[in-house]
Design a protein around this motif. Structure first.
Motif, PDB file in Angstrom:
ATOM      1  N   CYS A   1       0.792  -1.191   0.127  1.00 25.39           N
ATOM      2  CA  CYS A   1       0.052   0.062   0.028  1.00 25.39           C
ATOM      3  C   CYS A   1       0.783   1.252  -0.174  1.00 25.39           C
ATOM      4  O   CYS A   1       1.927   1.389   0.848  1.00 25.39           O
ATOM      5  CB  CYS A   1      -1.025  -0.062   1.136  1.00 25.39           C
ATOM      6  SG  CYS A   1      -2.004   1.588   1.314  1.00 25.39           S
TER       7      CYS A   1
ATOM      8  N   LYS B   1      -0.119   4.010   0.784  1.00 27.63           N
ATOM      9  CA  LYS B   1      -0.558   5.098   2.164  1.00 27.63           C
ATOM     10  C   LYS B   1      -0.154   4.599   3.400  1.00 27.63           C
ATOM     11  O   LYS B   1       0.420   5.485   4.008  1.00 27.63           O
ATOM     12  CB  LYS B   1      -2.168   5.011   1.792  1.00 27.63           C
ATOM     13  CG  LYS B   1      -2.770   5.403   0.643  1.00 27.63           C
ATOM     14  CD  LYS B   1      -2.650   6.861   0.525  1.00 27.63           C
ATOM     15  CE  LYS B   1      -3.323   7.416  -0.832  1.00 27.63           C
ATOM     16  NZ  LYS B   1      -3.720   6.753  -1.920  1.00 27.63           N
ATOM     17  N   CYS B   2      -0.122   3.344   3.598  1.00 28.84           N
ATOM     18  CA  CYS B   2       0.284   2.894   4.974  1.00 28.84           C
ATOM     19  C   CYS B   2       1.522   2.001   5.084  1.00 28.84           C
ATOM     20  O   CYS B   2       2.177   1.549   5.915  1.00 28.84           O
ATOM     21  CB  CYS B   2      -0.916   2.126   5.617  1.00 28.84           C
ATOM     22  SG  CYS B   2      -1.104   0.373   4.889  1.00 28.84           S
TER      23      CYS B   2
ATOM     24  N   CYS C   1      -7.164  -0.367  -0.210  1.00 28.67           N
ATOM     25  CA  CYS C   1      -6.240  -1.221   0.875  1.00 28.67           C
ATOM     26  C   CYS C   1      -6.936  -1.772   1.917  1.00 28.67           C
ATOM     27  O   CYS C   1      -7.794  -1.154   2.795  1.00 28.67           O
ATOM     28  CB  CYS C   1      -5.100  -0.056   1.448  1.00 28.67           C
ATOM     29  SG  CYS C   1      -4.093  -0.755   2.883  1.00 28.67           S
TER      30      CYS C   1
ATOM     31  N   LYS D   1      -5.884  -2.931   4.709  1.00 27.75           N
ATOM     32  CA  LYS D   1      -5.451  -2.782   5.933  1.00 27.75           C
ATOM     33  C   LYS D   1      -5.744  -1.158   6.471  1.00 27.75           C
ATOM     34  O   LYS D   1      -6.171  -1.121   7.816  1.00 27.75           O
ATOM     35  CB  LYS D   1      -3.844  -2.690   5.812  1.00 27.75           C
ATOM     36  CG  LYS D   1      -3.603  -4.088   6.032  1.00 27.75           C
ATOM     37  CD  LYS D   1      -2.011  -4.382   6.635  1.00 27.75           C
ATOM     38  CE  LYS D   1      -1.939  -5.928   6.911  1.00 27.75           C
ATOM     39  NZ  LYS D   1      -0.649  -6.292   6.682  1.00 27.75           N
ATOM     40  N   CYS D   2      -5.558  -0.210   5.496  1.00 30.67           N
ATOM     41  CA  CYS D   2      -5.966   1.208   6.124  1.00 30.67           C
ATOM     42  C   CYS D   2      -7.231   1.739   5.384  1.00 30.67           C
ATOM     43  O   CYS D   2      -7.740   2.632   5.792  1.00 30.67           O
ATOM     44  CB  CYS D   2      -4.831   2.130   5.873  1.00 30.67           C
ATOM     45  SG  CYS D   2      -4.360   2.166   4.010  1.00 30.67           S
TER      46      CYS D   2
HETATM   47 ZN   LIG Z   1      -2.947   0.919   3.223  1.00 31.55          ZN
END
Ligand SMILES: [Zn+2]
Length: 116
Positions: free
Chosen positions: A84, A86-87, A107, A109-110
């Motif tokens: 990702c 972003k994260c 994503c 996750k985030c």
């Molecule tokens: Zn992410």
């Protein structure tokens, strides 16, 4: 009688060119790179500067010199996981349907969109 249409199973249709991925298996495990090319039929990806192999290049009239060149060799698409942006975690790709009906990759996750 079923129709003759063969169902194509796309196990990893979501990794695309320019995605950042991490290698999960093999001697390149842990390396992160940008996807240069996806071959969905062979289920292979080529990742920039990952899984480099030396190839002998013949000198020809087109190339000024022969010798050994380094080139990316394809990896199995199941051996890589998207990272990702972003994260910065290796993640699975989720799907979100926007109000206008278009689908975007997010994503897992985030929860942030993977595409800008
Ligand atoms: Zn992410």
């Amino acid at each position: 009688m079923k129709s003759g249409v063969v169902e194509v199973r796309k196990k990893h249709p979501k990794i695309r060119k320019d995605d950042k991925v991490i290698v999960l298996a093999g001697k390149e495990r842990g390396k992160i790179g940008t996807v240069l090319k996806v071959d969905p039929e062979k289920e292979r990806v080529i990742i920039e500067k990952v899984n480099m192999v030396k190839k002998h290049a013949k000198a020809s009239t087109k190339t000024a010199q022969g010798g050994i060149i380094e080139k990316e060799a394809p990896l199995n698409i199941s051996d890589v996981m998207i990272v990702c942006n972003k994260c910065a975690e290796p993640t699975r790709i989720g799907k979100r349907i926007l109000e206008d009906g278009s689908k975007i990759r997010v994503c897992k996750k985030c929860g942030e969109p993977m595409d800008d």
